[in-house]
Design an enzyme around this catalytic site. Structure first.
Site, PDB file in Angstrom:
ATOM      1  N   LEU A 124      31.423 -36.349 -55.401  1.00 18.87           N
ATOM      2  CA  LEU A 124      32.347 -35.262 -55.047  1.00 18.87           C
ATOM      3  C   LEU A 124      31.688 -34.332 -54.019  1.00 18.87           C
ATOM      4  CD1 LEU A 124      35.004 -33.594 -55.775  1.00 18.87           C
ATOM      5  CD2 LEU A 124      33.612 -32.409 -57.483  1.00 18.87           C
ATOM      6  N   GLU A 126      29.646 -32.452 -51.153  1.00 20.01           N
ATOM      7  CA  GLU A 126      29.334 -32.756 -49.751  1.00 20.01           C
ATOM      8  C   GLU A 126      28.424 -31.676 -49.191  1.00 20.01           C
ATOM      9  OE1 GLU A 126      32.952 -33.383 -47.561  1.00 20.01           O
ATOM     10  OE2 GLU A 126      33.520 -35.100 -48.838  1.00 20.01           O
ATOM     11  N   ALA A 129      30.525 -28.701 -49.014  1.00 17.58           N
ATOM     12  CA  ALA A 129      31.486 -28.481 -50.111  1.00 17.58           C
ATOM     13  C   ALA A 129      30.777 -28.714 -51.443  1.00 17.58           C
ATOM     14  CB  ALA A 129      32.699 -29.409 -49.961  1.00 17.58           C
ATOM     15  N   ILE A 156      23.944 -37.047 -55.154  1.00 17.77           N
ATOM     16  CA  ILE A 156      24.664 -37.985 -56.011  1.00 17.77           C
ATOM     17  C   ILE A 156      23.723 -38.579 -57.062  1.00 17.77           C
ATOM     18  CG2 ILE A 156      26.151 -40.044 -56.067  1.00 17.77           C
ATOM     19  CD1 ILE A 156      27.259 -37.408 -54.611  1.00 17.77           C
ATOM     20  N   GLU A 362      26.957 -29.853 -61.943  1.00 17.95           N
ATOM     21  CA  GLU A 362      28.268 -29.846 -62.651  1.00 17.95           C
ATOM     22  C   GLU A 362      28.847 -28.436 -62.716  1.00 17.95           C
ATOM     23  OE1 GLU A 362      29.305 -32.465 -65.728  1.00 17.95           O
ATOM     24  OE2 GLU A 362      28.126 -34.098 -64.870  1.00 17.95           O
ATOM     25  N   GLU A 366      27.535 -19.506 -61.868  1.00 16.46           N
ATOM     26  CA  GLU A 366      28.539 -18.603 -61.274  1.00 16.46           C
ATOM     27  C   GLU A 366      29.926 -19.255 -61.363  1.00 16.46           C
ATOM     28  OE1 GLU A 366      25.543 -19.427 -60.010  1.00 16.46           O
ATOM     29  OE2 GLU A 366      24.583 -17.474 -60.221  1.00 16.46           O
TER      30      GLU A 366
END
Ligand code: CAA
Length: 376
Positions: A124, A126, A129, A156, A362, A366
């Protein structure tokens, strides 16, 4: 309200504890040098640990979610690296296919994942991101029976070792998070490039890589769920995955307390064990109280999930609190060990290095606060 484990859950705890002591503990030094615990995972597959919540008809152990959390908790007391490999493999590597896959996809991938024949990963994040996962830039363009994916992923877990990746990419960039789709990508897919291995502060036995997709050709049959529903698949699985990371953090914290207590009873200064000095005894007391609170939060979230109830807020609370507890317990354990704690001769420096990332991956602490506060 009952705070007791069932006989089956107790058996799971004992089995994993014995396995961790006999099979994983002797391999820690190798993992600290960066060796991936491939043989350990194969043995875990044989014991049913790679598919704990997977139904028997798909090759799994079909045990409840609490048993799965017990496994991660106990493994992480000995090796947080093995704990995270299992957590990622199961909750975000296998479950998306189990819950959102069609019959064909389930039959093709889940039995292999549950047996430990395949290792799962989740792609997920990046470079630009991370917390804002919905802003991912990887693109998937449909072309006949294929989607062509271009983009890159970072951090990853299980990358480079995994056989399947759940990859998130935008099929409709205009639609923001509603344009994200999920794909099952096999390791030999043309255009999947395994990039740099991250040299991490801790978790040396778990592999973390960058991925690049260069005109990667993914069969349309490997679209998971519907186009545009990928973000919800990611979020839904992270809700549950976060309980696993909370259990991992709990395991690290307990290991730190056990090591610090044993050392404090043995180490004498000023004519008595340092455990009998209030300055040290109170540290152990604070660690123990926080660990007990973390344990209740972790198993409360796991219990909700086991009963099929939503646990997003409780999972975030458990992860937020247990990860903080792990970092504090490992820090204080080093303090109890004094100079020895700062050396590699004792395991507490490893607990310290392994603990920190539980506040980051995960969803950072925050982000957990954001998830919790949104629901208040
Ligand atoms: N379940 C299902 N759907 C959800 C959801 C959930 N828990 N949370 C949000 N959604 C849905 C919303 O309902 C909304 O749907 P609609 O568009 O239909 O209204 C959509 O998703 C967008 O919701 P938000 O506007 O609330 O989303 P956002 O962009 O503000 O982001 C966030 C929310 C919680 C901050 C999210 O981006 C997030 O969790 N960020 C952290 C990312 C993360 O945890 N990454 C972990 C990577 S994996 C990893 O670390 C594994 C490892 O190595 C150990």
């Amino acid at each position: 309200m009952e705070l007791r484990f069932t006989e089956e859950q107790d058996m799971m705890r004992k089995m994993v504890r014995d396995f961790a002591q006999s099979e994983i503990a002797p391999f820690i030094e190798n993992m600290e040098k960066g060796e991936f615990p491939r043989d350990i995972l194969t043995k875990m597959g044989g014991l049913g640990l790679m598919g704990i919540p997977v139904p028997e008809e798909l090759g799994g152990a079909e045990m409840d979610f609490i048993s799965y959390i017990i496994a991660i908790h106990e493994l992480s007391k000995v090796s947080a690296a093995v704990g995270v490999i299992l957590s990622v493999h199961t909750s975000v590597g296998t479950n998306p296919i189990l819950y959102f896959g069609n019959e064909e996809q389930k039959k093709k991938y889940v039995p292999k994942l549950a047996a430990g024949e395949y290792l799962g990963a989740f792609a997920l994040t990046e470079p630009s991101a991370g917390s804002d996962a919905g802003s991912l830039k990887t693109k998937a363009v449909k072309n006949g029976d294929y989607y062509i994916l271009n983009g890159s992923k970072v951090f990853i877990t299980n990358g480079g070792e995994a056989d399947t990746y759940i990859v998130f990419a935008s099929t409709d960039p205009e639609a923001g998070s509603r344009g994200i789709s999920a794909f099952i990508v096999e390791k030999d897919t043309p255009g999947l490039v395994i990039g740099k291995d991250e040299h991490k502060m801790g978790l040396h036995g778990s592999r973390t890589v960058q991925l690049t997709f260069e005109d990667m050709k993914v069969p349309a049959a490997n679209l998971l769920g519907e186009e545009g529903k990928g973000f919800k698949i990611a979020m839904g699985n992270l809700d549950v995955g976060r309980v696993g990371i909370a259990a991992q953090a709990l395991g690290i914290a307990e290991a730190a307390l056990e090591a610090a207590t044993a050392y404090a009873k043995e180490r004498h200064q000023f004519g008595r064990p340092i455990a009998a000095q209030q300055a040290v005894g109170f540290k152990l007391a604070d660690m123990a109280a926080n660990i007990e609170a973390a344990k209740l939060l972790v198993y409360r979230a796991a219990d909700l999930r086991s009963r099929g109830l939503s646990c997003g807020k409780e999972a975030s609370m458990a992860k937020l609190f247990a990860s903080r507890t792990a970092v504090e317990a490992a820090t204080e354990a080093i303090q109890v060990f004094g100079g020895y704690g700062y050396t590699e001769d004792y395991p507490v420096e490893r607990f310290f290095r392994d603990a920190k990332v539980t506040e980051i991956y995960e969803g950072t602490s925050e982000i957990q606060r954001l998830v919790i506060s949104k629901q208040l």
